[in-house]
Write a protein that holds these residues in place. Sequence first.
Motif, PDB file in Angstrom:
ATOM      1  N   LEU A  17       0.826  -1.209   0.000  1.00 50.51           N
ATOM      2  CA  LEU A  17       0.000   0.000   0.000  1.00 50.51           C
ATOM      3  C   LEU A  17       0.863   1.263   0.000  1.00 50.51           C
ATOM      4  CD1 LEU A  17      -2.799  -1.084   2.503  1.00 50.51           C
ATOM      5  CD2 LEU A  17      -2.970  -0.938   0.005  1.00 50.51           C
ATOM      6  N   ARG A  18       1.908   1.274   0.814  1.00 50.88           N
ATOM      7  CA  ARG A  18       2.799   2.448   0.861  1.00 50.88           C
ATOM      8  C   ARG A  18       3.522   2.634  -0.476  1.00 50.88           C
ATOM      9  NH1 ARG A  18       3.215   6.365   4.688  1.00 50.88           N
ATOM     10  NH2 ARG A  18       5.422   6.404   4.225  1.00 50.88           N
ATOM     11  N   THR A  19       3.890   1.531  -1.118  1.00 49.65           N
ATOM     12  CA  THR A  19       4.556   1.613  -2.414  1.00 49.65           C
ATOM     13  C   THR A  19       3.621   2.227  -3.447  1.00 49.65           C
ATOM     14  OG1 THR A  19       5.982  -0.268  -1.906  1.00 49.65           O
ATOM     15  CG2 THR A  19       5.668   0.257  -4.243  1.00 49.65           C
ATOM     16  N   LEU A  20       2.385   1.756  -3.478  1.00 52.66           N
ATOM     17  CA  LEU A  20       1.419   2.315  -4.434  1.00 52.66           C
ATOM     18  C   LEU A  20       1.098   3.771  -4.105  1.00 52.66           C
ATOM     19  CD1 LEU A  20      -0.984  -0.731  -4.861  1.00 52.66           C
ATOM     20  CD2 LEU A  20       0.710   0.134  -6.499  1.00 52.66           C
ATOM     21  N   GLU A  21       1.084   4.100  -2.817  1.00 50.33           N
ATOM     22  CA  GLU A  21       0.830   5.481  -2.409  1.00 50.33           C
ATOM     23  C   GLU A  21       1.930   6.409  -2.923  1.00 50.33           C
ATOM     24  OE1 GLU A  21      -0.511   7.495   1.711  1.00 50.33           O
ATOM     25  OE2 GLU A  21       1.442   6.504   1.790  1.00 50.33           O
ATOM     26  N   SER A  22       3.168   5.967  -2.812  1.00 47.27           N
ATOM     27  CA  SER A  22       4.280   6.834  -3.204  1.00 47.27           C
ATOM     28  C   SER A  22       4.602   6.788  -4.695  1.00 47.27           C
ATOM     29  CB  SER A  22       5.534   6.496  -2.397  1.00 47.27           C
ATOM     30  OG  SER A  22       5.988   5.207  -2.711  1.00 47.27           O
ATOM     31  N   MET A  23       4.387   5.638  -5.329  1.00 49.13           N
ATOM     32  CA  MET A  23       4.811   5.473  -6.722  1.00 49.13           C
ATOM     33  C   MET A  23       3.679   5.598  -7.736  1.00 49.13           C
ATOM     34  SD  MET A  23       8.060   4.959  -6.444  1.00 49.13           S
ATOM     35  CE  MET A  23       8.434   4.469  -8.121  1.00 49.13           C
ATOM     36  N   GLY A  24       2.444   5.461  -7.268  1.00 50.41           N
ATOM     37  CA  GLY A  24       1.333   5.431  -8.209  1.00 50.41           C
ATOM     38  C   GLY A  24       1.139   4.010  -8.725  1.00 50.41           C
ATOM     39  N   PRO A  25       0.283   3.837  -9.731  1.00 54.63           N
ATOM     40  CA  PRO A  25      -0.025   2.495 -10.242  1.00 54.63           C
ATOM     41  C   PRO A  25       1.209   1.734 -10.727  1.00 54.63           C
ATOM     42  CG  PRO A  25      -1.572   4.111 -11.099  1.00 54.63           C
ATOM     43  CD  PRO A  25      -0.480   4.879 -10.407  1.00 54.63           C
ATOM     44  N   LEU A  26       1.283   0.456 -10.345  1.00 51.35           N
ATOM     45  CA  LEU A  26       2.391  -0.416 -10.737  1.00 51.35           C
ATOM     46  C   LEU A  26       1.882  -1.835 -10.944  1.00 51.35           C
ATOM     47  CD1 LEU A  26       5.127   0.552  -8.099  1.00 51.35           C
ATOM     48  CD2 LEU A  26       5.264   0.963 -10.555  1.00 51.35           C
ATOM     49  N   HIS A  27       2.612  -2.613 -11.731  1.00 49.69           N
ATOM     50  CA  HIS A  27       2.321  -4.036 -11.851  1.00 49.69           C
ATOM     51  C   HIS A  27       3.055  -4.779 -10.747  1.00 49.69           C
ATOM     52  CE1 HIS A  27       6.246  -4.444 -13.788  1.00 49.69           C
ATOM     53  NE2 HIS A  27       5.889  -3.441 -14.568  1.00 49.69           N
ATOM     54  N   GLY A  28       2.726  -6.041 -10.542  1.00 47.00           N
ATOM     55  CA  GLY A  28       3.266  -6.815  -9.437  1.00 47.00           C
ATOM     56  C   GLY A  28       4.781  -6.836  -9.377  1.00 47.00           C
ATOM     57  N   GLU A  58      -7.166  -6.445  -3.132  1.00 55.25           N
ATOM     58  CA  GLU A  58      -8.178  -6.122  -4.152  1.00 55.25           C
ATOM     59  C   GLU A  58      -9.564  -6.502  -3.651  1.00 55.25           C
ATOM     60  OE1 GLU A  58      -8.881  -6.713  -8.954  1.00 55.25           O
ATOM     61  OE2 GLU A  58      -7.390  -7.954  -7.941  1.00 55.25           O
ATOM     62  N   GLN A  59      -9.691  -7.681  -3.047  1.00 58.88           N
ATOM     63  CA  GLN A  59     -10.979  -8.127  -2.517  1.00 58.88           C
ATOM     64  C   GLN A  59     -11.464  -7.236  -1.375  1.00 58.88           C
ATOM     65  OE1 GLN A  59      -9.960 -12.192  -1.621  1.00 58.88           O
ATOM     66  NE2 GLN A  59     -10.577 -12.926  -3.648  1.00 58.88           N
ATOM     67  N   GLU A  60     -10.536  -6.694  -0.603  1.00 61.79           N
ATOM     68  CA  GLU A  60     -10.873  -5.801   0.501  1.00 61.79           C
ATOM     69  C   GLU A  60     -11.185  -4.381   0.025  1.00 61.79           C
ATOM     70  OE1 GLU A  60      -7.400  -6.176   2.962  1.00 61.79           O
ATOM     71  OE2 GLU A  60      -8.120  -8.032   3.890  1.00 61.79           O
ATOM     72  N   GLY A  61     -10.932  -4.110  -1.250  1.00 61.58           N
ATOM     73  CA  GLY A  61     -11.205  -2.793  -1.805  1.00 61.58           C
ATOM     74  C   GLY A  61     -10.096  -1.773  -1.605  1.00 61.58           C
ATOM     75  N   CYS A  62      -8.925  -2.237  -1.175  1.00 62.81           N
ATOM     76  CA  CYS A  62      -7.793  -1.327  -0.934  1.00 62.81           C
ATOM     77  C   CYS A  62      -7.033  -0.999  -2.211  1.00 62.81           C
ATOM     78  CB  CYS A  62      -6.839  -1.920   0.098  1.00 62.81           C
ATOM     79  SG  CYS A  62      -7.558  -2.041   1.744  1.00 62.81           S
ATOM     80  N   VAL A  63      -7.046  -1.920  -3.155  1.00 63.51           N
ATOM     81  CA  VAL A  63      -6.435  -1.676  -4.455  1.00 63.51           C
ATOM     82  C   VAL A  63      -7.428  -2.069  -5.541  1.00 63.51           C
ATOM     83  CG1 VAL A  63      -4.062  -2.053  -3.645  1.00 63.51           C
ATOM     84  CG2 VAL A  63      -5.303  -3.937  -4.687  1.00 63.51           C
ATOM     85  N   ALA A  64      -7.274  -1.452  -6.681  1.00 59.48           N
ATOM     86  CA  ALA A  64      -8.040  -1.819  -7.865  1.00 59.48           C
ATOM     87  C   ALA A  64      -7.023  -2.243  -8.915  1.00 59.48           C
ATOM     88  CB  ALA A  64      -8.867  -0.639  -8.365  1.00 59.48           C
ATOM     89  N   ALA A  84     -10.280   3.649  -0.136  1.00 60.29           N
ATOM     90  CA  ALA A  84     -10.229   2.767   1.041  1.00 60.29           C
ATOM     91  C   ALA A  84      -8.785   2.360   1.344  1.00 60.29           C
ATOM     92  CB  ALA A  84     -11.085   1.523   0.815  1.00 60.29           C
ATOM     93  N   GLY A  85      -7.989   2.183   0.315  1.00 59.53           N
ATOM     94  CA  GLY A  85      -6.584   1.843   0.497  1.00 59.53           C
ATOM     95  C   GLY A  85      -5.806   2.964   1.149  1.00 59.53           C
ATOM     96  N   GLU A  90      -3.126   4.932   6.189  1.00 56.61           N
ATOM     97  CA  GLU A  90      -3.047   5.838   7.337  1.00 56.61           C
ATOM     98  C   GLU A  90      -3.247   5.073   8.640  1.00 56.61           C
ATOM     99  OE1 GLU A  90      -5.683   9.165   6.832  1.00 56.61           O
ATOM    100  OE2 GLU A  90      -4.881   9.592   4.839  1.00 56.61           O
ATOM    101  N   LYS A  91      -4.251   4.197   8.681  1.00 55.81           N
ATOM    102  CA  LYS A  91      -4.558   3.427   9.887  1.00 55.81           C
ATOM    103  C   LYS A  91      -3.389   2.510  10.252  1.00 55.81           C
ATOM    104  CE  LYS A  91      -7.797  -0.136  11.491  1.00 55.81           C
ATOM    105  NZ  LYS A  91      -7.043  -1.374  11.405  1.00 55.81           N
TER     106      LYS A  91
END
Length: 113
Positions: A17-28, A58-64, A84-85, A90-91
Amino acid sequence: MGDKLGVQQGTLALMVLRTLESMGPLHGYGIARRIEQTSGDLLSINYGTLYPALLKLEQEGCVAAEWGQSENNRRAKVYRLTRAGRAQVEKETREWQQTAAVLARFFATRASL
């Protein structure tokens, strides 16, 4: 793997989550590589662990996720952080900071003995 550490249970999702927050969309692969780079190459990301974690997020709705192109023009699933992610980042960040503060007290106590 050598001297590389494995990722401790409960930390991979936050690192993703932190990686996606800082880098934006990425593949695995990009997510895994960025986590390894951020750790100073001390961590080794097992892809057999990463993809189930991404699916769970993805199932939890944190990433799309949606299909796109990788840097070498291959078809790749690209993950992005959702609203939600962002809230989850933050939490979990607050929780880890509190945990680290508690552990720091124990290390400080030991040092003063």
